[in-house]
Write an enzyme that holds these catalytic residues in place. Structure first.
Site, PDB file in Angstrom:
ATOM      1  N   HIS A 240     -23.146  24.474   9.538  1.00 18.64           N
ATOM      2  CA  HIS A 240     -22.416  25.749   9.694  1.00 18.64           C
ATOM      3  C   HIS A 240     -21.996  26.309   8.350  1.00 18.64           C
ATOM      4  O   HIS A 240     -20.894  26.835   8.205  1.00 18.64           O
ATOM      5  CB  HIS A 240     -21.219  25.545  10.623  1.00 18.64           C
ATOM      6  CG  HIS A 240     -21.618  25.089  11.992  1.00 18.64           C
ATOM      7  ND1 HIS A 240     -22.251  25.921  12.894  1.00 18.64           N
ATOM      8  CD2 HIS A 240     -21.550  23.879  12.572  1.00 18.64           C
ATOM      9  CE1 HIS A 240     -22.521  25.236  13.990  1.00 18.64           C
ATOM     10  NE2 HIS A 240     -22.106  23.999  13.842  1.00 18.64           N
TER      11      HIS A 240
ATOM     12  N   CYS B 151       8.808 -10.269  -3.881  1.00 12.45           N
ATOM     13  CA  CYS B 151       9.961 -10.716  -4.679  1.00 12.45           C
ATOM     14  C   CYS B 151       9.456 -11.507  -5.887  1.00 12.45           C
ATOM     15  O   CYS B 151       8.331 -11.935  -5.946  1.00 12.45           O
ATOM     16  CB  CYS B 151      10.846 -11.629  -3.837  1.00 12.45           C
ATOM     17  SG  CYS B 151      11.419 -10.838  -2.341  1.00 12.45           S
TER      18      CYS B 151
ATOM     19  N   TRP C 264      12.229  -7.666  -3.125  1.00 13.30           N
ATOM     20  CA  TRP C 264      11.509  -6.559  -2.477  1.00 13.30           C
ATOM     21  C   TRP C 264      11.857  -6.714  -0.999  1.00 13.30           C
ATOM     22  O   TRP C 264      11.355  -7.611  -0.320  1.00 13.30           O
ATOM     23  CB  TRP C 264      10.016  -6.725  -2.735  1.00 13.30           C
ATOM     24  CG  TRP C 264       9.116  -5.846  -1.923  1.00 13.30           C
ATOM     25  CD1 TRP C 264       8.512  -6.164  -0.744  1.00 13.30           C
ATOM     26  CD2 TRP C 264       8.718  -4.508  -2.211  1.00 13.30           C
ATOM     27  NE1 TRP C 264       7.758  -5.121  -0.282  1.00 13.30           N
ATOM     28  CE2 TRP C 264       7.864  -4.075  -1.157  1.00 13.30           C
ATOM     29  CE3 TRP C 264       8.967  -3.620  -3.236  1.00 13.30           C
ATOM     30  CZ2 TRP C 264       7.272  -2.810  -1.116  1.00 13.30           C
ATOM     31  CZ3 TRP C 264       8.381  -2.363  -3.198  1.00 13.30           C
ATOM     32  CH2 TRP C 264       7.554  -1.968  -2.150  1.00 13.30           C
TER      33      TRP C 264
ATOM     34  N   LYS D  35       2.865   8.571  -8.433  1.00 15.86           N
ATOM     35  CA  LYS D  35       2.733   7.625  -7.325  1.00 15.86           C
ATOM     36  C   LYS D  35       3.498   8.127  -6.106  1.00 15.86           C
ATOM     37  O   LYS D  35       3.080   7.932  -4.993  1.00 15.86           O
ATOM     38  CB  LYS D  35       3.258   6.245  -7.740  1.00 15.86           C
ATOM     39  CG  LYS D  35       3.119   5.183  -6.662  1.00 15.86           C
ATOM     40  CD  LYS D  35       1.685   5.008  -6.223  1.00 15.86           C
ATOM     41  CE  LYS D  35       1.519   4.075  -5.040  1.00 15.86           C
ATOM     42  NZ  LYS D  35       0.171   4.107  -4.465  1.00 15.86           N
TER      43      LYS D  35
ATOM     44  N   ASN E  38      10.985 -16.183  -2.231  1.00 14.79           N
ATOM     45  CA  ASN E  38       9.972 -15.135  -2.105  1.00 14.79           C
ATOM     46  C   ASN E  38       9.168 -15.456  -0.847  1.00 14.79           C
ATOM     47  O   ASN E  38       8.688 -16.563  -0.684  1.00 14.79           O
ATOM     48  CB  ASN E  38       9.047 -15.148  -3.339  1.00 14.79           C
ATOM     49  CG  ASN E  38       7.914 -14.128  -3.201  1.00 14.79           C
ATOM     50  OD1 ASN E  38       8.056 -13.167  -2.443  1.00 14.79           O
ATOM     51  ND2 ASN E  38       6.825 -14.342  -3.900  1.00 14.79           N
ATOM     52  N   GLY E  39       9.094 -14.469   0.075  1.00  8.65           N
ATOM     53  CA  GLY E  39       8.300 -14.703   1.291  1.00  8.65           C
ATOM     54  C   GLY E  39       9.153 -14.512   2.526  1.00  8.65           C
ATOM     55  O   GLY E  39      10.152 -13.802   2.503  1.00  8.65           O
TER      56      GLY E  39
ATOM     57  N   ARG F 117       6.111  -5.829  -9.928  1.00  8.12           N
ATOM     58  CA  ARG F 117       5.885  -6.224  -8.527  1.00  8.12           C
ATOM     59  C   ARG F 117       6.702  -5.355  -7.573  1.00  8.12           C
ATOM     60  O   ARG F 117       6.552  -5.425  -6.369  1.00  8.12           O
ATOM     61  CB  ARG F 117       6.260  -7.691  -8.318  1.00  8.12           C
ATOM     62  CG  ARG F 117       5.457  -8.660  -9.136  1.00  8.12           C
ATOM     63  CD  ARG F 117       6.178  -9.985  -9.302  1.00  8.12           C
ATOM     64  NE  ARG F 117       6.308 -10.722  -8.080  1.00  8.12           N
ATOM     65  CZ  ARG F 117       5.415 -11.653  -7.663  1.00  8.12           C
ATOM     66  NH1 ARG F 117       4.361 -11.889  -8.393  1.00  8.12           N
ATOM     67  NH2 ARG F 117       5.587 -12.315  -6.546  1.00  8.12           N
TER      68      ARG F 117
ATOM     69  N   GLU G 118      -9.565  11.619  -7.140  1.00  6.13           N
ATOM     70  CA  GLU G 118      -8.287  11.440  -7.863  1.00  6.13           C
ATOM     71  C   GLU G 118      -8.387  10.453  -9.027  1.00  6.13           C
ATOM     72  O   GLU G 118      -7.532  10.473  -9.908  1.00  6.13           O
ATOM     73  CB  GLU G 118      -7.163  11.053  -6.924  1.00  6.13           C
ATOM     74  CG  GLU G 118      -7.266   9.691  -6.291  1.00  6.13           C
ATOM     75  CD  GLU G 118      -6.034   9.396  -5.424  1.00  6.13           C
ATOM     76  OE1 GLU G 118      -4.939   9.917  -5.694  1.00  6.13           O
ATOM     77  OE2 GLU G 118      -6.183   8.640  -4.469  1.00  6.13           O
TER      78      GLU G 118
ATOM     79  N   GLU H  85     -10.861  10.064   3.161  1.00  2.00           N
ATOM     80  CA  GLU H  85     -10.196   9.103   2.269  1.00  2.00           C
ATOM     81  C   GLU H  85     -11.124   8.706   1.131  1.00  2.00           C
ATOM     82  O   GLU H  85     -10.702   8.626  -0.021  1.00  2.00           O
ATOM     83  CB  GLU H  85      -9.739   7.887   3.057  1.00  2.00           C
ATOM     84  CG  GLU H  85      -9.090   6.792   2.236  1.00  2.00           C
ATOM     85  CD  GLU H  85      -7.900   7.263   1.407  1.00  2.00           C
ATOM     86  OE1 GLU H  85      -7.379   8.375   1.658  1.00  2.00           O
ATOM     87  OE2 GLU H  85      -7.516   6.546   0.471  1.00  2.00           O
TER      88      GLU H  85
ATOM     89  N   LYS I 119     -10.272   9.311  -2.911  1.00  2.00           N
ATOM     90  CA  LYS I 119     -10.312   8.228  -3.913  1.00  2.00           C
ATOM     91  C   LYS I 119     -11.175   8.632  -5.099  1.00  2.00           C
ATOM     92  O   LYS I 119     -10.795   8.485  -6.253  1.00  2.00           O
ATOM     93  CB  LYS I 119     -10.870   6.941  -3.276  1.00  2.00           C
ATOM     94  CG  LYS I 119      -9.930   6.281  -2.313  1.00  2.00           C
ATOM     95  CD  LYS I 119      -8.782   5.546  -2.974  1.00  2.00           C
ATOM     96  CE  LYS I 119      -7.469   6.222  -3.070  1.00  2.00           C
ATOM     97  NZ  LYS I 119      -6.799   6.870  -2.006  1.00  2.00           N
TER      98      LYS I 119
HETATM   99  C1  AGP Z   1      -3.294   8.598  -2.464  1.00  4.53           C
HETATM  100  O1  AGP Z   1      -4.247   7.857  -3.201  1.00  4.53           O
HETATM  101  C2  AGP Z   1      -2.461   9.508  -3.337  1.00  4.53           C
HETATM  102  N1  AGP Z   1      -1.812   8.780  -4.344  1.00  4.53           N
HETATM  103  C3  AGP Z   1      -1.562  10.453  -2.548  1.00  4.53           C
HETATM  104  O2  AGP Z   1      -2.408  11.256  -1.770  1.00  4.53           O
HETATM  105  C4  AGP Z   1      -0.542   9.797  -1.603  1.00  4.53           C
HETATM  106  O3  AGP Z   1      -1.207   9.181  -0.526  1.00  4.53           O
HETATM  107  C5  AGP Z   1       0.372  10.902  -1.042  1.00  4.53           C
HETATM  108  O4  AGP Z   1       1.064  11.478  -2.119  1.00  4.53           O
HETATM  109  C6  AGP Z   1       1.368  10.368  -0.007  1.00  4.53           C
HETATM  110  O5  AGP Z   1       2.201   9.418  -0.596  1.00  4.53           O
HETATM  111  P1  AGP Z   1       3.171   8.550   0.375  1.00  4.53           P
HETATM  112  O6  AGP Z   1       2.270   7.746   1.262  1.00  4.53           O
HETATM  113  O7  AGP Z   1       3.990   7.703  -0.548  1.00  4.53           O
HETATM  114  O8  AGP Z   1       3.998   9.522   1.182  1.00  4.53           O
END
Ligand code: AGP
Length: 612
Positions: free
Chosen positions: A508, A2, A74, A607, A100-101, A27, A492, A485, A489
């Site tokens: 393999h 928040c 939030w 996002k 906030n909190g 935020r 992307e 993962e 990172k």
């Molecule tokens: C992760 O770094 C990416 N931005 C992307 O793979 C993301 O995790 C995926 O689109 C899922 O998003 P969500 O967790 O909001 O469902």
């Protein structure tokens, strides 16, 4: 998180407060509101949605007042709604509060106010309890706002920052900080409070930092600060010459780096209030009974991207601890494979945004087949959360960077908590094991902080490797999930072609790609698999690969076959992913930074992917 803004001075407060709230939009929030003090008393206007929605709502109203407070919410307790938005007021409407909190003991305080003071509540929020409590104390003490706030916070436990105004104390804002950010702004004939610097930069550059357990009293001509014993505190003024953009990132160059460094706090928030004083896990928002759990023939974990990688870890954890078979799938595949799902399936959807269409569609398909739906989300009241039978929030705070970091580590923590909870209900683990893993989780915030201290080492490594065109990530057991993962990172945000593969699978076929100086990032944290992993490292070293190993502190043998070794703090095998991902996040960040890429907004990415 928040956002709080307050102003008292000679100008009309409304526009100044709304300006400040707009600077806190980064935020993340789902509702906004303001309270203005004028001769009519305290005027409150609040609205679910964006600040623009609030502005439209109050358009044309003459909301005057030269003192006021504002808030962007939030949601954590209580879904986003007009009613749950802040500010909240005392029963007599004379006092308004923004917060906030969290107040951990708000239920107890609320029940006491109902029983002892016959107070009526309109919302389920902890913030309304603060406002009602201050109102009762304010009436009892004859109307001294500072006394009322001070006496109220003495009864509140949790992590919070609050701003308070009263209709009978003109041109005054009282605020209090306990473990949530709060600053004061010092202007000529005007003073401010805020959660963060960006809110004030348009008006002042002179800031007073408020420390924990301090009360601040702002009037147009002075800022007074008191410690927890109400002794006056002298605080130097700090001159801020950040740009607004810099300030939103709290001084970090990118949101992604800020969020990587927020992980200790985020994991602490995820754990907060979920492990009782008796060491037992309490999964708020989950109503699964032992009978329900024993009735499940399998668990199905479905997600996308980083959330899917967290789900892979979830498979290991639930199968190892609860001995329930776990299937896992990317959401875009799940719904088209005519999945074997029925009322004996626990379907776990993982989604940071809670708006990923593939995941939402998979959830709806599972629901149609009769499954019990549990989701792990970060955004309260999101579509995935709303359509689930139970939802377990990560409480990581808003994640702004497209590349997910703190959402991932808090999703992992949620998987451990759920795995232990299911195992406890199934009776498949000993108390010693349960308590041991809980202890390991409780020290994770401190260990993540330790892992972050390797940042310079990793930046140096990135300087040597940033121009490579192919990077392998390998691992075994839970390390193979983390390898996925780490590879995502790097891909992307640096656009370097990388992939992850189970180390045992290399021979393999894939090892045919190996050339001298190919980068291999070997995650080798599992004691029970170390010998196998060591052989894989020897295998790739024999083909002249450049091996960067990730290992637990103390494991020096691995250095013999590694070009570089990055250590993480020692911990139980099961929980290493929370730590081993940190150097991989930092590596991806520094490689992308050296390459000059747009780290927070990588090309072609969003996002939240709300399309199929
Ligand atoms: C992760 O770094 C990416 N931005 C992307 O793979 C993301 O995790 C995926 O689109 C899922 O998003 P969500 O967790 O909001 O469902």
């Amino acid at each position: 998180m928040c956002g709080i803004v307050g102003y008292t001075g000679s100008e009309q407060a409304k526009g100044i407060i709304l300006d400040g709230l707009k600077k806190l939009e980064y935020r993340g929030y789902d509702s906004a509101g303001i309270a203005l003090q004028n001769k009519e008393g305290i005027l409150v206007r609040k609205k679910q949605g964006k600040i623009a929605d609030l502005e439209a709502f109050i358009k044309g109203e003459r909301l005057v007042g030269t003192t006021g407070i504002g808030h962007t919410r939030w949601a954590t307790h209580g879904v986003p709604s007009d009613l749950n938005a802040h500010p909240h007021t005392s029963s007599d409407g004379e006092i308004a509060v923004v917060h906030n909190g969290i107040v951990e003991n708000y239920v107890e305080l609320r029940n006491r106010l109902i029983e002892k003071n016959n107070i009526k509540f309109d919302t389920e929020t902890d913030t309304e309890v603060i406002a009602k409590l201050i109102g009762v104390l304010h009436r009892q003490n004859g109307g001294n706002l500072e006394d009322a706030v001070y006496d109220a916070v003495k009864e509140m436990s949790g992590a919070y920052a609050i701003g308070v105004v009263s209709s009978n104390e003109k041109d005054k804002i009282v605020a209090y900080r306990k473990d949530a950010p709060l600053i004061a702004g010092v202007g000529n004939g005007c003073k401010f409070i805020a959660s963060d610097i960006p809110a004030l930069l348009k008006y002042v550059n002179d800031i007073c930092l408020i420390e924990n357990d301090e009360m601040v009293v702002c009037t147009p001509d002075e800022v007074k600060i008191y410690d927890s014993s109400r002794r006056p505190v002298k605080r130097d003024i700090m001159k801020v010459n950040w740009s607004i953009e810099d300030a939103e990132k709290g001084g970090y160059e990118h949101f992604m780096l800020k969020e990587i460094y927020e992980q200790p706090k985020a994991v602490e928030e995820t754990l907060l209030r979920r492990i009782g004083d008796d060491g037992k896990i309490k999964l708020d928002g989950i109503s699964l009974t032992a009978e329900d759990v024993k009735n499940f023939s399998k668990v199905y974990i479905v997600a996308c991207g980083t959330a899917y990688h967290a789900g892979m870890l979830g498979k290991y954890v639930i199968e190892k601890m609860a001995r329930i078979p776990v299937e896992i799938d990317v959401a875009s595949e799940f719904r088209y494979r005519n999945p074997v799902v029925d009322e004996k399936t626990l379907f776990i959807a993982i989604s940071q945004s809670g708006e990923t269409l593939d995941t939402l569609a998979a959830l709806r398909e599972a629901k149609r087949c009769g499954a019990r739906i549990l989701s792990i989300c970060n955004v309260v009241g999101s579509s995935v959360a709303r359509e689930s039978d139970d939802v377990f929030y990560t409480w990581a705070g808003p994640e702004i960077a497209v590349a997910s970091t703190k959402a991932y580590t808090t999703q992992l923590v949620c998987m451990y908590l759920i795995g232990l909870y299911l195992a406890d209900l199934m009776g498949t683990i000993s108390k010693e094991y349960y308590d041991g893993i809980v202890r390991e989780l409780m020290v994770m915030p401190a260990k993540i902080t330790e892992a972050l201290k390797r940042s310079n080492e990793i930046e140096e490594l990135a300087k040597h490797l940033y121009n490579r065109t192919q990077v392998f990530f390998i691992g075994r057991g839970v390390d193979s999930a983390v390898a996925l993962e780490g590879s995502l990172k790097l891909k992307e945000i640096s656009y370097i072609n990388s992939f992850a593969i189970a180390a045992g699978e290399l021979k393999h076929g894939t090892i045919a790609l190996m050339e001298p100086e190919t980068i291999v990032i070997a995650i080798a944290t599992q004691d029970y698999l170390f010998d196998k992993m060591y052989s894989n490292i020897v295998e790739v070293k024999a083909r002249m690969a450049h091996v960067v190993s990730i290992a637990k502190e103390g494991n020096t043998k691995i250095e013999k076959e590694s070009t570089e070794t990055i250590y993480i703090p020692d911990c139980a095998d099961e929980v290493t992913p929370i730590l081993s991902v940190v150097p991989l996040q930092l590596f991806a960040y520094y490689v992308a930074k050296i390459k000059g890429e747009d780290i927070d907004k990588p090309r072609n990415l969003a996002k939240s992917v709300t399309v199929e």
